[in-house]
Design a protein around this motif. Structure first.
Motif, PDB file in Angstrom:
ATOM      1  N   ALA A  66       0.849  -1.188   0.000  1.00 11.36           N
ATOM      2  CA  ALA A  66       0.000   0.000   0.000  1.00 11.36           C
ATOM      3  C   ALA A  66       0.888   1.243   0.000  1.00 11.36           C
ATOM      4  O   ALA A  66       2.024   1.214   0.475  1.00 11.36           O
ATOM      5  CB  ALA A  66      -0.904   0.009   1.218  1.00 11.36           C
ATOM      6  N   GLU A  67       0.338   2.326  -0.554  1.00 13.66           N
ATOM      7  CA  GLU A  67       1.029   3.610  -0.568  1.00 13.66           C
ATOM      8  C   GLU A  67       0.024   4.705  -0.242  1.00 13.66           C
ATOM      9  O   GLU A  67      -1.174   4.551  -0.472  1.00 13.66           O
ATOM     10  CB  GLU A  67       1.623   3.909  -1.946  1.00 13.66           C
ATOM     11  N   VAL A  68       0.533   5.819   0.235  1.00 12.85           N
ATOM     12  CA  VAL A  68      -0.312   6.989   0.472  1.00 12.85           C
ATOM     13  C   VAL A  68      -0.346   7.787  -0.821  1.00 12.85           C
ATOM     14  O   VAL A  68       0.691   8.111  -1.392  1.00 12.85           O
ATOM     15  CB  VAL A  68       0.248   7.852   1.626  1.00 12.85           C
ATOM     16  N   GLN A  69      -1.557   8.070  -1.306  1.00 11.72           N
ATOM     17  CA  GLN A  69      -1.675   8.871  -2.515  1.00 11.72           C
ATOM     18  C   GLN A  69      -2.190  10.273  -2.231  1.00 11.72           C
ATOM     19  O   GLN A  69      -2.134  11.149  -3.083  1.00 11.72           O
ATOM     20  CB  GLN A  69      -2.550   8.178  -3.548  1.00 11.72           C
ATOM     21  N   SER A  70      -2.684  10.497  -1.015  1.00 12.90           N
ATOM     22  CA  SER A  70      -3.190  11.811  -0.627  1.00 12.90           C
ATOM     23  C   SER A  70      -3.031  11.984   0.879  1.00 12.90           C
ATOM     24  O   SER A  70      -3.274  11.047   1.636  1.00 12.90           O
ATOM     25  CB  SER A  70      -4.666  11.948  -1.009  1.00 12.90           C
ATOM     26  N   GLN A  71      -2.630  13.160   1.290  1.00 12.78           N
ATOM     27  CA  GLN A  71      -2.496  13.459   2.716  1.00 12.78           C
ATOM     28  C   GLN A  71      -3.775  14.100   3.271  1.00 12.78           C
ATOM     29  O   GLN A  71      -3.802  14.545   4.408  1.00 12.78           O
ATOM     30  CB  GLN A  71      -1.300  14.395   2.944  1.00 12.78           C
ATOM     31  N   THR A  72      -4.823  14.127   2.468  1.00 13.14           N
ATOM     32  CA  THR A  72      -6.081  14.724   2.892  1.00 13.14           C
ATOM     33  C   THR A  72      -6.935  13.675   3.598  1.00 13.14           C
ATOM     34  O   THR A  72      -7.546  12.821   2.961  1.00 13.14           O
ATOM     35  CB  THR A  72      -6.846  15.306   1.682  1.00 13.14           C
ATOM     36  N   GLU A  73      -6.954  13.746   4.927  1.00 11.46           N
ATOM     37  CA  GLU A  73      -7.735  12.788   5.705  1.00 11.46           C
ATOM     38  C   GLU A  73      -9.228  13.019   5.522  1.00 11.46           C
ATOM     39  O   GLU A  73      -9.669  14.140   5.259  1.00 11.46           O
ATOM     40  CB  GLU A  73      -7.397  12.906   7.191  1.00 11.46           C
ATOM     41  N   ASN A  74      -9.997  11.957   5.651  1.00 13.47           N
ATOM     42  CA  ASN A  74     -11.455  12.052   5.582  1.00 13.47           C
ATOM     43  C   ASN A  74     -12.026  11.144   6.665  1.00 13.47           C
ATOM     44  O   ASN A  74     -11.294  10.605   7.486  1.00 13.47           O
ATOM     45  CB  ASN A  74     -11.951  11.685   4.169  1.00 13.47           C
ATOM     46  N   LYS A  75     -13.324  10.950   6.649  1.00  9.03           N
ATOM     47  CA  LYS A  75     -13.987  10.177   7.710  1.00  9.03           C
ATOM     48  C   LYS A  75     -13.558   8.705   7.747  1.00  9.03           C
ATOM     49  O   LYS A  75     -13.722   8.044   8.761  1.00  9.03           O
ATOM     50  CB  LYS A  75     -15.506  10.277   7.576  1.00  9.03           C
TER      51      LYS A  75
END
Length: 62
Positions: free
Chosen positions: A35-44
């Motif tokens: 897995a990789e992080v594609q966005s640092q924008t957290e959501n619910k």
């Protein structure tokens, strides 16, 4: 102070749980099978995805 979501690739087993729970933040790399992080924008769903990782490979650095 900003927070950064990090997938510790050495711990990731490629189960894709985080990707299934929060595909806006996480993606699956077909070459590394991790897995990789594609966005640092957290959501619910982000915290649920982090908590659902069976190897605790996802951390938030402050």
């Amino acid at each position: 102070m900003s927070k950064t979501i990090v997938v510790q690739t050495a711990k990731c087993i490629g189960c894709q749980t985080c990707v299934l729970i929060d595909p806006q933040v996480f993606k699956f790399n077909q070459k590394t099978f991790k897995a990789e992080v594609q966005s640092q924008t957290e959501n619910k769903n982000t915290q649920t995805a982090i908590n659902s990782c069976p190897t605790s490979a996802i951390i938030i650095k402050k």
